[in-house]
Design a protein around this motif. Sequence first.
Motif: not given
Length: 303
Positions: A86-114
């Motif tokens: 959680w502290e050392h995954a990436g330069a900004r931590g795992m929390g930021v990475a999880l937030l970015n992946s959720t934003l990207v994957a969620g947006t891509v999934a919704l737009s692709t379906v629509a």
Amino acid sequence: MTTVPASDSPARLLRKGTPRPRARGAGGQHRAGPIALATLILVSVASLFPLYWTLVAASSDGHRVIATPPPLVPGGNLFHNIGYVWEHAGARGMGVALLNSTLVAGTVALSTVAFSVLAGFAFAKLRFPGRGALLALVVSTMAVPAQVSIVPLFILMKHLGLGNQLGALILPTLVTAFGVFFMRQYLTQALPTELLEAARVDGANSLRVVWHVVVPVARPAMAVLGMLTFVQSWNDFLWPIIAVNGAVNPTVQVALAGLGTGWSTDWSVITAGALVGTLPLLLVFTVFGRQIVGGITQGALKG
């Protein structure tokens, strides 16, 4: 010829409340035999063992993971390894990475379906010049390897000012050829033309037809396509590591790649990171799995 006593006549038995024999047809319940149960148990254990082994490795230390024979019982370092990730995954931590992946994957999934529903409906039920050629062009793009388009796509994102931005991960995948073809094939069989004609007779315009007729029919396929797209976008590694600076906007896969660098590789920490990166997918399957299976069953019954 034998006669049935009046006391045992069918009408009298029904009046007494004698239960009718249950048919073993489509409405009856069937019991699984021992072979079927044993097969299901073996398949379930084989399917869950990789996840269990991930938990065992994530809760161990680096030396215990690579020991021979390998451990089969979880250790006591799970929370320590997760905290390090959680502290050392990436330069900004795992929390930021999880937030970015959720934003990207969620947006891509919704737009692709629509977009796939709109394009699939057009290719399936609308008549316009060049429909076959356009569909063939869309399908042919699936034969092009993704690695071939990485360089021109990277240059295009730079010219659009999306370098090192999450938009560079979202824009190229707003719609996919697979999604369009998948929805087209589903709507061709599941959407009756008479239903569209009835909606037109009632005075519905194109948007109302799509929202009130096409979307309800396509809901099972939309659920499946959304899930597949979300998982694929979440697990994508090649394009994010090229298009986005891992120190600024890392995704989960890019952040996990940094855990394997250094003089020695601590496989317990890497496995703990993989476990953390897998938990959101398990949560999505747990929450929406029943709706997806129910939607598939509903679509099969309608078909």
